[in-house]
Scaffold this motif. Sequence first.
Motif, PDB file in Angstrom:
ATOM      1  N   PHE A 678       0.821  -1.206   0.000  1.00 49.26           N
ATOM      2  CA  PHE A 678       0.000   0.000   0.000  1.00 49.26           C
ATOM      3  C   PHE A 678       0.861   1.265   0.000  1.00 49.26           C
ATOM      4  O   PHE A 678       0.476   2.290  -0.578  1.00 49.26           O
ATOM      5  CB  PHE A 678      -0.934  -0.005   1.205  1.00 49.26           C
ATOM      6  CG  PHE A 678      -2.119  -0.931   1.050  1.00 49.26           C
ATOM      7  CD1 PHE A 678      -3.029  -0.752   0.014  1.00 49.26           C
ATOM      8  CD2 PHE A 678      -2.308  -1.989   1.925  1.00 49.26           C
ATOM      9  CE1 PHE A 678      -4.113  -1.604  -0.133  1.00 49.26           C
ATOM     10  CE2 PHE A 678      -3.389  -2.841   1.787  1.00 49.26           C
ATOM     11  CZ  PHE A 678      -4.305  -2.661   0.752  1.00 49.26           C
ATOM     12  N   ALA A 679       2.000   1.207   0.646  1.00 54.22           N
ATOM     13  CA  ALA A 679       2.895   2.364   0.608  1.00 54.22           C
ATOM     14  C   ALA A 679       3.388   2.608  -0.813  1.00 54.22           C
ATOM     15  O   ALA A 679       3.493   3.759  -1.271  1.00 54.22           O
ATOM     16  CB  ALA A 679       4.074   2.146   1.549  1.00 54.22           C
ATOM     17  N   TYR A 680       3.706   1.533  -1.524  1.00 51.55           N
ATOM     18  CA  TYR A 680       4.155   1.689  -2.913  1.00 51.55           C
ATOM     19  C   TYR A 680       3.041   2.242  -3.791  1.00 51.55           C
ATOM     20  O   TYR A 680       3.257   3.159  -4.596  1.00 51.55           O
ATOM     21  CB  TYR A 680       4.622   0.341  -3.455  1.00 51.55           C
ATOM     22  CG  TYR A 680       4.971   0.386  -4.926  1.00 51.55           C
ATOM     23  CD1 TYR A 680       6.181   0.925  -5.348  1.00 51.55           C
ATOM     24  CD2 TYR A 680       4.081  -0.084  -5.878  1.00 51.55           C
ATOM     25  CE1 TYR A 680       6.506   0.977  -6.697  1.00 51.55           C
ATOM     26  CE2 TYR A 680       4.384  -0.033  -7.221  1.00 51.55           C
ATOM     27  CZ  TYR A 680       5.609   0.502  -7.632  1.00 51.55           C
ATOM     28  OH  TYR A 680       5.923   0.567  -8.953  1.00 51.55           O
ATOM     29  N   ILE A 681       1.810   1.690  -3.603  1.00 46.91           N
ATOM     30  CA  ILE A 681       0.689   2.164  -4.418  1.00 46.91           C
ATOM     31  C   ILE A 681       0.396   3.635  -4.132  1.00 46.91           C
ATOM     32  O   ILE A 681       0.150   4.430  -5.036  1.00 46.91           O
ATOM     33  CB  ILE A 681      -0.560   1.312  -4.148  1.00 46.91           C
ATOM     34  CG1 ILE A 681      -0.319  -0.136  -4.625  1.00 46.91           C
ATOM     35  CG2 ILE A 681      -1.782   1.901  -4.836  1.00 46.91           C
ATOM     36  CD1 ILE A 681      -1.455  -1.085  -4.274  1.00 46.91           C
ATOM     37  N   THR A 682       0.459   4.000  -2.843  1.00 45.98           N
ATOM     38  CA  THR A 682       0.210   5.390  -2.479  1.00 45.98           C
ATOM     39  C   THR A 682       1.238   6.312  -3.112  1.00 45.98           C
ATOM     40  O   THR A 682       0.915   7.388  -3.627  1.00 45.98           O
ATOM     41  CB  THR A 682       0.252   5.544  -0.951  1.00 45.98           C
ATOM     42  OG1 THR A 682      -0.725   4.680  -0.377  1.00 45.98           O
ATOM     43  CG2 THR A 682      -0.034   6.980  -0.542  1.00 45.98           C
ATOM     44  N   CYS A 766     -14.827   5.408   8.657  1.00 37.55           N
ATOM     45  CA  CYS A 766     -14.889   6.410   9.738  1.00 37.55           C
ATOM     46  C   CYS A 766     -14.325   7.747   9.259  1.00 37.55           C
ATOM     47  O   CYS A 766     -14.856   8.811   9.607  1.00 37.55           O
ATOM     48  CB  CYS A 766     -14.114   5.915  10.953  1.00 37.55           C
ATOM     49  SG  CYS A 766     -14.873   4.510  11.807  1.00 37.55           S
ATOM     50  N   VAL A 767     -13.248   7.718   8.472  1.00 40.26           N
ATOM     51  CA  VAL A 767     -12.682   8.960   7.934  1.00 40.26           C
ATOM     52  C   VAL A 767     -13.688   9.647   7.010  1.00 40.26           C
ATOM     53  O   VAL A 767     -13.915  10.864   7.086  1.00 40.26           O
ATOM     54  CB  VAL A 767     -11.360   8.673   7.208  1.00 40.26           C
ATOM     55  CG1 VAL A 767     -10.868   9.926   6.474  1.00 40.26           C
ATOM     56  CG2 VAL A 767     -10.296   8.186   8.188  1.00 40.26           C
ATOM     57  N   ARG A 768     -14.320   8.866   6.143  1.00 36.81           N
ATOM     58  CA  ARG A 768     -15.282   9.439   5.195  1.00 36.81           C
ATOM     59  C   ARG A 768     -16.548   9.917   5.906  1.00 36.81           C
ATOM     60  O   ARG A 768     -17.245  10.820   5.413  1.00 36.81           O
ATOM     61  CB  ARG A 768     -15.617   8.419   4.118  1.00 36.81           C
ATOM     62  CG  ARG A 768     -14.395   8.036   3.269  1.00 36.81           C
ATOM     63  CD  ARG A 768     -14.744   7.017   2.190  1.00 36.81           C
ATOM     64  NE  ARG A 768     -13.532   6.599   1.484  1.00 36.81           N
ATOM     65  CZ  ARG A 768     -12.954   7.274   0.491  1.00 36.81           C
ATOM     66  NH1 ARG A 768     -13.507   8.411   0.072  1.00 36.81           N
ATOM     67  NH2 ARG A 768     -11.872   6.814  -0.099  1.00 36.81           N
ATOM     68  N   PHE A 776      -7.974   5.206  -0.119  1.00 37.55           N
ATOM     69  CA  PHE A 776      -8.047   3.949   0.621  1.00 37.55           C
ATOM     70  C   PHE A 776      -6.656   3.412   0.912  1.00 37.55           C
ATOM     71  O   PHE A 776      -6.399   2.894   2.010  1.00 37.55           O
ATOM     72  CB  PHE A 776      -8.855   2.932  -0.184  1.00 37.55           C
ATOM     73  CG  PHE A 776      -9.018   1.608   0.511  1.00 37.55           C
ATOM     74  CD1 PHE A 776     -10.000   1.433   1.479  1.00 37.55           C
ATOM     75  CD2 PHE A 776      -8.181   0.535   0.204  1.00 37.55           C
ATOM     76  CE1 PHE A 776     -10.146   0.211   2.124  1.00 37.55           C
ATOM     77  CE2 PHE A 776      -8.325  -0.675   0.844  1.00 37.55           C
ATOM     78  CZ  PHE A 776      -9.317  -0.841   1.802  1.00 37.55           C
ATOM     79  N   THR A 777      -5.753   3.525  -0.049  1.00 47.31           N
ATOM     80  CA  THR A 777      -4.392   2.996   0.159  1.00 47.31           C
ATOM     81  C   THR A 777      -3.653   3.796   1.232  1.00 47.31           C
ATOM     82  O   THR A 777      -2.898   3.236   2.031  1.00 47.31           O
ATOM     83  CB  THR A 777      -3.600   3.035  -1.151  1.00 47.31           C
ATOM     84  OG1 THR A 777      -3.615   4.385  -1.673  1.00 47.31           O
ATOM     85  CG2 THR A 777      -4.207   2.090  -2.172  1.00 47.31           C
ATOM     86  N   ALA A 778      -3.874   5.110   1.268  1.00 50.57           N
ATOM     87  CA  ALA A 778      -3.231   5.919   2.300  1.00 50.57           C
ATOM     88  C   ALA A 778      -3.769   5.564   3.685  1.00 50.57           C
ATOM     89  O   ALA A 778      -3.014   5.476   4.668  1.00 50.57           O
ATOM     90  CB  ALA A 778      -3.434   7.400   2.021  1.00 50.57           C
ATOM     91  N   VAL A 779      -5.090   5.359   3.780  1.00 43.40           N
ATOM     92  CA  VAL A 779      -5.671   4.922   5.055  1.00 43.40           C
ATOM     93  C   VAL A 779      -5.091   3.575   5.468  1.00 43.40           C
ATOM     94  O   VAL A 779      -4.825   3.323   6.651  1.00 43.40           O
ATOM     95  CB  VAL A 779      -7.206   4.854   4.933  1.00 43.40           C
ATOM     96  CG1 VAL A 779      -7.818   4.221   6.181  1.00 43.40           C
ATOM     97  CG2 VAL A 779      -7.787   6.233   4.722  1.00 43.40           C
ATOM     98  N   ALA A 780      -4.872   2.689   4.494  1.00 39.62           N
ATOM     99  CA  ALA A 780      -4.302   1.376   4.799  1.00 39.62           C
ATOM    100  C   ALA A 780      -2.901   1.507   5.395  1.00 39.62           C
ATOM    101  O   ALA A 780      -2.555   0.823   6.356  1.00 39.62           O
ATOM    102  CB  ALA A 780      -4.264   0.526   3.525  1.00 39.62           C
TER     103      ALA A 780
END
Length: 852
Positions: A678-682, A766-768, A776-780
């Motif tokens: 997820f860090a890479y995707i973000t 909850c954020v939304r 979503f990837t950043a939240v992950a």
Amino acid sequence: MTHIRDHNGVENPMEAQGAATGGSATPPQSPANGVTAEAAEARETPQKGAGQGSTAAGVSFGDSEGPAVLVVEPLLPQRLRRPSDALRFLATMLALAGVVLLALIAKQTLNGIEADVEVGTDRAPAPLVLIAGFVGGGAVLIIPVVFAVERVFHRDGLRVAEGLIAAITAVLLSFALGEWIIGSGPQDVRQLLTGGRPGVEPLNTLLTSVVAYMTAVRITRRPTWRALMWTAIALDVFALFTSATATVLGVAVSILVGLGVGFGTLYTVGSPNTRPPGSAMVAALRRLDFKPVKARRIEDDLQGSRRYAVTLDDGRRIDVTLLDRDRQVAGFLYRLWRRMLLNSETRRRAIRSLRAELEREALMAYAAQAAGVGTPKLLGTSEVGSEAALLAYEHLETRALEDVPDTQITDEVLTAIWKQVRLLQAQRLAHRRLAGESIHLDQDGNVVLIDARSGEIAAGDLLLRLDIAQLLTCLALRVGAERSVRTAAAVLGPDALAGALPLLQRIALTRQTRAALSRHKNLLSDIREQIVELKPRAEVAEVRLERFRPRTIVTIIGSALAAYILLSQLTRVDFVRVVTTAEWAWTGLALLASGMSYLAAALMVRGFVPEALPLGRTVLVQFAGSFVKLVAPAAVSGVAINTRYLQKRGIPPGQAVSSVGASQLIGLVFHIALLMLFAYITGSSAPSSLTPSRGLLVVLLGVAVAMVLLLSVRPLRRLITTRMGALFSGVVPRLLDVLQSPRKVIEATGGTLLLTLMFIVCLDACVRAFGGSLSFTAVAVVFLAGNAIGSAAPTPGGLGAVEASLIAGLTLSGQPYEVATSAVLLYRLLTFWLPVLPGWASFTWLQRHQAI
């Protein structure tokens, strides 16, 4: 020419005339119930030739009541740092901290007291105010001066010098603290100490220095001077209140700081050594009708008390133990900690008076003699002045068991030791220190037990069983668990050993034995196994010796800090706006994801267990784990309850631990892999860079630095590797069993992935719900990094650490602080607090049906 033995027993020639120069008179005997104030002053007033009854060579003669007796002992120090002064200093500092904290907490109450004091002093008659100010202000200066003159006339100028040192230190300290508080100190403290009035000192310099002086010169030991001094201080304080130049808290802090400086000075400089010399011991022996002709100091006993070898006129030798009053508080903090830690029946008094210590040891010695136990015979006891007491024992030529070679510790010797213990137990006597240094062998191989000062008469069953557990462990360290248990069973019987089985705990053993066990990790387990072989069906109730565990204190402190963090966060959130602006459709999705996480956790557990597990009951176990998280760290609660559940399902303990360990290991691998993915995707979503955003990079680097720092500390690294090794030792064979079933592989991997994804979906919803726009990837990434930090926290469920890390991660990712805080608090409500009630119901139901 006179021959005198040194400490190694070698005779050295010494001129008798030269030795005679160090003689001193025996201190006068005090009444049994204490001493007068004048006698106390005389003890601490240096007198000519009273250097402790010893010359530089460490030799003195006895008193003039009989023939001269040479006493060989080291030169006693002129001054001692008394542990009691250090304890008083520590107690004063704790009281000071408590007073300040209480004042900060109860500011309104203190302000009310301050107002009442002002009203009361304003109503005082003017003549009384005038007299109090004049008399009090003058007396606090005159009385110390008069006392100093009186001490100088008694050739005790050194005490006055100590008082001046304390007074000067107090002046400097009070001035420095006052300037700091006024200049840059906390505003609340400044307000409480000065009342907001200009010209008021936070700490009254005169009051602080006077209290420090009177403490350092030990004026409290003189009742008349003490009453005069405190009366003068009370009048001076009254005058300060009437003139509005002091506050209640300022006076209290000034007095406590003065006391602290006084006690600190006493401990730093030291106090006159009032321990009686060997010549006083000789005089006390003569009053017991002994006729000593020679005495020499030998090695101190296990409690740190002085010991002398005394030769009598008939050629016999006796061993004398001197109990010094100032030694009674030695080791106080350790005994106090044990007293708080252990249950009431096993603990010892933290402080015992000299008289109580003398009576306790004498009573135990007489009781052991009456029981027929091999122990040195107690010949007499006596006070030695008012600062010491002696016990005279017959001399036996022995050597400690710890000095006996292993080859000479035969089964006959072990049996003889256990027979002595049986004699003690038959008369309900508990030794409480059965270790290698307390067990001796004489020249004929007979067992002699010494050091019974810590013993108990009319002991309860628990103390007697503790003696057996202690001796079993002590002997097993020398001869092994099998021989120790076998010889004990031959004398005491298997039932007695079975009774000691639940007491084979490190906390129940002596300090020396616990230290030795650190080199023999599995010894207690080996002893238990040997006892179980002798008595396989023994039913013995579990014994809880500890009131609490040290980790409980860590958890309480961590929980308090977590509560403070949460409260500070809650004060910055407008809940009215949160409730009115939240999109509750997203909240419903978050609640659904939170519920699905328990199904995912059940699938994960089922997947790593080759045996069949019912899905419904396994889901209830995961709900029960949410209740257990209230009292255990997040990383521990799930492991413990799942392991217990598998054992109740008939899976052997080793395999149960391995299955849970396999799920934890694979979960850790998936956690790291998903974090990197997820860090890479973000990062790749940015148009010009394939790296994560700056905020996420800071979070990842923070986690990495925390892990590096944690692993760089050797004790922590050893603890982690030991725990991880124990948890994952049987993981590989268990994984191989799982890999043989494709269905189990799908359940294990699917459950692990689904569990993580459900938590991410819950946090994202909850954020939304509060208008957040993070991907979503950043939240992950935020969840995976924050959850790793929270799992390592020692607080229940990671309380405080999870909230702080998630809020920090969302804020660094670009979310407003109010949105991040609201989202995280809603997330924790759905995943931590809301499942507690169904978790408690599941826990109760599973316990009732013997499922956990």
